[in-house]
Design a protein around this motif. Structure first.
Motif, PDB file in Angstrom:
ATOM      1  N   MET A 156      44.338  -1.172  80.199  1.00  9.31           N
ATOM      2  CA  MET A 156      44.280  -0.721  78.811  1.00  9.31           C
ATOM      3  C   MET A 156      42.856  -0.381  78.398  1.00  9.31           C
ATOM      4  SD  MET A 156      47.046  -3.107  76.930  1.00  9.31           S
ATOM      5  CE  MET A 156      46.313  -3.214  75.343  1.00  9.31           C
ATOM      6  N   ARG A 161      37.304   4.066  74.255  1.00  7.73           N
ATOM      7  CA  ARG A 161      36.020   4.747  74.317  1.00  7.73           C
ATOM      8  C   ARG A 161      34.951   3.857  74.956  1.00  7.73           C
ATOM      9  NH1 ARG A 161      34.837   6.079  68.707  1.00  7.73           N
ATOM     10  NH2 ARG A 161      37.061   5.949  68.378  1.00  7.73           N
ATOM     11  N   PHE A 166      35.347  -3.029  76.867  1.00 13.00           N
ATOM     12  CA  PHE A 166      36.349  -3.517  75.923  1.00 13.00           C
ATOM     13  C   PHE A 166      37.186  -4.661  76.501  1.00 13.00           C
ATOM     14  CE2 PHE A 166      39.806  -3.181  72.835  1.00 13.00           C
ATOM     15  CZ  PHE A 166      39.062  -3.015  71.688  1.00 13.00           C
ATOM     16  N   PRO A 173      40.200 -13.748  73.874  1.00 12.28           N
ATOM     17  CA  PRO A 173      40.963 -14.486  72.843  1.00 12.28           C
ATOM     18  C   PRO A 173      42.309 -14.983  73.354  1.00 12.28           C
ATOM     19  CG  PRO A 173      40.176 -12.405  71.952  1.00 12.28           C
ATOM     20  CD  PRO A 173      39.865 -12.396  73.411  1.00 12.28           C
TER      21      PRO A 173
ATOM     22  N   LEU B 124      40.993 -13.873  65.734  1.00 17.61           N
ATOM     23  CA  LEU B 124      40.263 -13.104  66.756  1.00 17.61           C
ATOM     24  C   LEU B 124      41.185 -12.078  67.425  1.00 17.61           C
ATOM     25  CD1 LEU B 124      38.222 -15.916  68.542  1.00 17.61           C
ATOM     26  CD2 LEU B 124      37.314 -14.106  67.097  1.00 17.61           C
ATOM     27  N   ILE B 125      42.440 -12.512  67.703  1.00 16.44           N
ATOM     28  CA  ILE B 125      43.388 -11.589  68.344  1.00 16.44           C
ATOM     29  C   ILE B 125      43.693 -10.423  67.403  1.00 16.44           C
ATOM     30  CG2 ILE B 125      45.707 -11.364  69.301  1.00 16.44           C
ATOM     31  CD1 ILE B 125      45.490 -14.291  70.152  1.00 16.44           C
ATOM     32  N   ALA B 128      40.856  -8.065  67.416  1.00 18.80           N
ATOM     33  CA  ALA B 128      40.870  -7.241  68.628  1.00 18.80           C
ATOM     34  C   ALA B 128      41.906  -6.128  68.486  1.00 18.80           C
ATOM     35  CB  ALA B 128      41.171  -8.095  69.858  1.00 18.80           C
ATOM     36  N   MET B 131      40.485  -3.494  66.386  1.00 19.48           N
ATOM     37  CA  MET B 131      39.466  -2.726  67.101  1.00 19.48           C
ATOM     38  C   MET B 131      40.101  -1.746  68.081  1.00 19.48           C
ATOM     39  SD  MET B 131      36.490  -5.436  67.883  1.00 19.48           S
ATOM     40  CE  MET B 131      35.303  -4.276  68.511  1.00 19.48           C
ATOM     41  N   LEU B 132      41.180  -2.205  68.732  1.00 19.76           N
ATOM     42  CA  LEU B 132      41.876  -1.356  69.699  1.00 19.76           C
ATOM     43  C   LEU B 132      42.307  -0.047  69.046  1.00 19.76           C
ATOM     44  CD1 LEU B 132      42.781  -1.435  72.625  1.00 19.76           C
ATOM     45  CD2 LEU B 132      44.947  -2.362  71.893  1.00 19.76           C
ATOM     46  N   THR B 134      40.797   1.477  66.547  1.00 18.39           N
ATOM     47  CA  THR B 134      39.680   2.383  66.261  1.00 18.39           C
ATOM     48  C   THR B 134      39.043   2.945  67.518  1.00 18.39           C
ATOM     49  OG1 THR B 134      38.542   0.307  65.853  1.00 18.39           O
ATOM     50  CG2 THR B 134      38.902   1.722  63.967  1.00 18.39           C
ATOM     51  N   TYR B 135      39.234   2.250  68.673  1.00 19.31           N
ATOM     52  CA  TYR B 135      38.526   2.697  69.866  1.00 19.31           C
ATOM     53  C   TYR B 135      39.323   3.618  70.770  1.00 19.31           C
ATOM     54  CZ  TYR B 135      34.450  -0.169  69.006  1.00 19.31           C
ATOM     55  OH  TYR B 135      33.312  -0.693  68.471  1.00 19.31           O
ATOM     56  N   ILE B 136      40.571   3.919  70.425  1.00 21.31           N
ATOM     57  CA  ILE B 136      41.342   4.852  71.249  1.00 21.31           C
ATOM     58  C   ILE B 136      41.619   6.116  70.460  1.00 21.31           C
ATOM     59  CG2 ILE B 136      43.454   5.209  72.586  1.00 21.31           C
ATOM     60  CD1 ILE B 136      43.630   2.321  73.053  1.00 21.31           C
ATOM     61  N   PHE B 145      49.528   0.830  73.306  1.00 20.12           N
ATOM     62  CA  PHE B 145      48.666  -0.291  73.695  1.00 20.12           C
ATOM     63  C   PHE B 145      48.665  -1.375  72.629  1.00 20.12           C
ATOM     64  CE2 PHE B 145      45.639   1.996  76.843  1.00 20.12           C
ATOM     65  CZ  PHE B 145      46.738   2.281  77.629  1.00 20.12           C
ATOM     66  N   LEU B 149      49.621  -5.301  72.909  1.00 24.30           N
ATOM     67  CA  LEU B 149      48.752  -6.391  72.458  1.00 24.30           C
ATOM     68  C   LEU B 149      49.431  -7.219  71.371  1.00 24.30           C
ATOM     69  CD1 LEU B 149      46.022  -7.785  72.672  1.00 24.30           C
ATOM     70  CD2 LEU B 149      45.148  -6.236  70.940  1.00 24.30           C
TER      71      LEU B 149
END
Lengths: 223, 225
Positions: A156, A161, A166, A173, B124-125, B128, B131-132, B134-136, B145, B149
């Motif tokens: 994944m 990016r 990542f 966690p 925290l999960i 994450a 964030m996942l 915003t980063y894809i 994905f 998660l």
């Protein structure tokens, strides 16, 4: 033998063979783990008795960090020369691909752990000789749990990016409860106390996450 | 194409507003002052319902994630993402109120109590997960994905719960399984606050979903031009 396991073995064999031909990944992981152990030593006074209580933590932090380094590479090699497309096109079950890769990562990490333990014995002056047989099961369970979620997330994270960077953000966690169990059972073994509760926890973690990842890997792999 | 007026956020918003204005009266005037903890105990009425809302949000995210992978309906992904976001907000509230509570009671902002640690790891999960997103770049891949998660993350809750329980427990045992050991006045105030926070949760969730839908529509309209 059922087809599923033959496919798993084929993937495992492929991964181990590529790793054995270069030994790139394992040597980088081992060196990184050595660095982590040595850096941790500077936090405490030399010869301080606290080292004995934190040694299990140092072992698992070194394993997990070096493991993350290796896990991200295990999938990154598939992105070269369109290997990933090749994997997708094989008639193999996605679950088998996952299991093969996961077992490959587990084996690599077990070799790594076998290297870290003597380093800990030497640098932290730890006595583990007689506790060693009882340590095997908790370490094996912790490693399997880590490899399961790490293998799923490594594929994944490569699509984000940040790429490999990542992976820790996703893996750590989720790994916390199993990490806690691994550290506490290591410590309990050194102190000679009971570890049944922790073993049940890690065992359940491994069983559930391997099952969940087997089912979910299909969705990660598809394009 | 004009969007239809969206009723649920409005209804839940009004309900939350009414409840939120009654709740302080019940908490401060109606419910008695706890003998040992004093006024600090009052934060319990906001802390625990926030935690319930957080778990509700994570559970909804889990359910919608499964539905997304099953049906591949874009709306399921939208609901899962919005539930996770609102859940993250309530998780932040739990952590902040927990720290404020811990200071006078245990003498430290953070004591690694089992239930607070569970909240922290879940937080925290969820972070994450956020964030996942915003980063894809690829929207479909990102949705897939995140669904993975969302499922993996929620499955982790029983493990964190059991692990932190084995590790340590400091929490006052107020809610013991089925039976709740609160005096009647506190019980009424507490249940009212739970309803209040659930109303607030759904008001925010519906609002967030309608916003996300409007944004999607705008994107598709832009693409048409």
């Amino acid at each position: 033998m059922p087809l599923f396991f033959l496919q798993t073995l084929a993937i495992l064999q492929k991964d181990l063979k590529t790793e054995w031909r270069t030994r790139e990944r394992l040597s980088a992981m081992a060196f990184f783990a050595l660095l982590v152990v040595i850096i941790f030593n500077f936090i405490y006074e030399p010869g301080s008795p606290i080292i004995k209580t934190v040694a299990p933590g140092i072992f698992w932090i070194a394993t997990a960090f070096a493991g993350l380094l290796g896990l991200s590479r295990s999938y990154a090699i598939e992105t070269q020369n369109d290997c990933l497309m090749g994997l997708r096109l094989t008639p193999a079950d996605p679950g088998a691909i996952f299991l093969g890769k996961m077992l490959g990562n587990t084996l690599t990490m077990l070799i790594l752990e076998a290297l870290i333990l003597p380093i800990l014995v030497i640098f932290l002056n730890l006595q583990i000789a007689e506790a060693l047989p009882r340590l095997i099961l908790p370490i094996l369970l912790g490693t399997l749990g880590f490899a399961a979620i790490g293998t799923l997330f490594s594929s994944m994270s490569l699509n984000t990016r940040l790429r490999e960077a990542f992976l820790p953000l996703l893996t750590l966690p989720i790994f916390i409860p199993a990490l806690l169990a691994a550290i506490e059972s290591f410590r309990a073994v050194l102190e000679g106390s009971k570890i049944t509760d922790w073993l049940v926890l890690s065992g359940a973690f491994v069983a559930l996450y391997i099952a969940a990842c087997l089912l979910l890997f299909e969705y990660v792999l598809e394009d | 194409m004009r969007q239809k007026p969206y009723i649920p956020p409005f209804v839940f918003g009004i309900l939350a507003l009414i409840c939120l204005s009654i709740a302080p009266y019940l908490v401060f005037m109606y419910a008695g002052i706890e003998k040992e903890m004093g006024l600090a105990q009052k934060i319990f009425y906001y802390h625990v319902p926030s935690a319930f809302s957080m778990f509700l949000g994570s559970f909804l995210c889990f359910v919608f994630s499964i539905f997304y992978l099953w049906k591949r309906d874009k709306n399921c992904d939208l609901w899962a993402a919005c539930s996770a976001e609102v859940s993250l907000l309530f998780g932040t509230l739990v952590l902040i109120t927990g720290a404020i509570w811990a200071k006078p009671i245990w003498g430290a902002w953070w004591v690694w109590d089992a239930q607070l640690t569970l909240t922290l790891i879940l937080w925290l999960i969820l972070a994450a997960y956020h964030m996942l997103r915003t980063y894809i770049e690829d929207a479909v891949q990102s949705a897939r994905f995140r669904a993975v998660l969302g499922i993996i993350g929620f499955l982790n809750v029983p493990f964190i719960h059991y692990a932190t329980k084995l590790w340590r427990t400091h929490h006052p045992e107020v809610v013991r399984g089925e039976e709740i050991s609160l005096p009647p006045d506190m019980k009424i105030a507490f249940f009212f606050c739970v309803i209040t926070f659930f109303a607030l949760f759904f008001a925010l969730l519906f609002k967030r979903v309608s916003l996300a839908k409007a944004r999607d529509e705008l994107e598709s309209l832009k693409a048409k031009i």
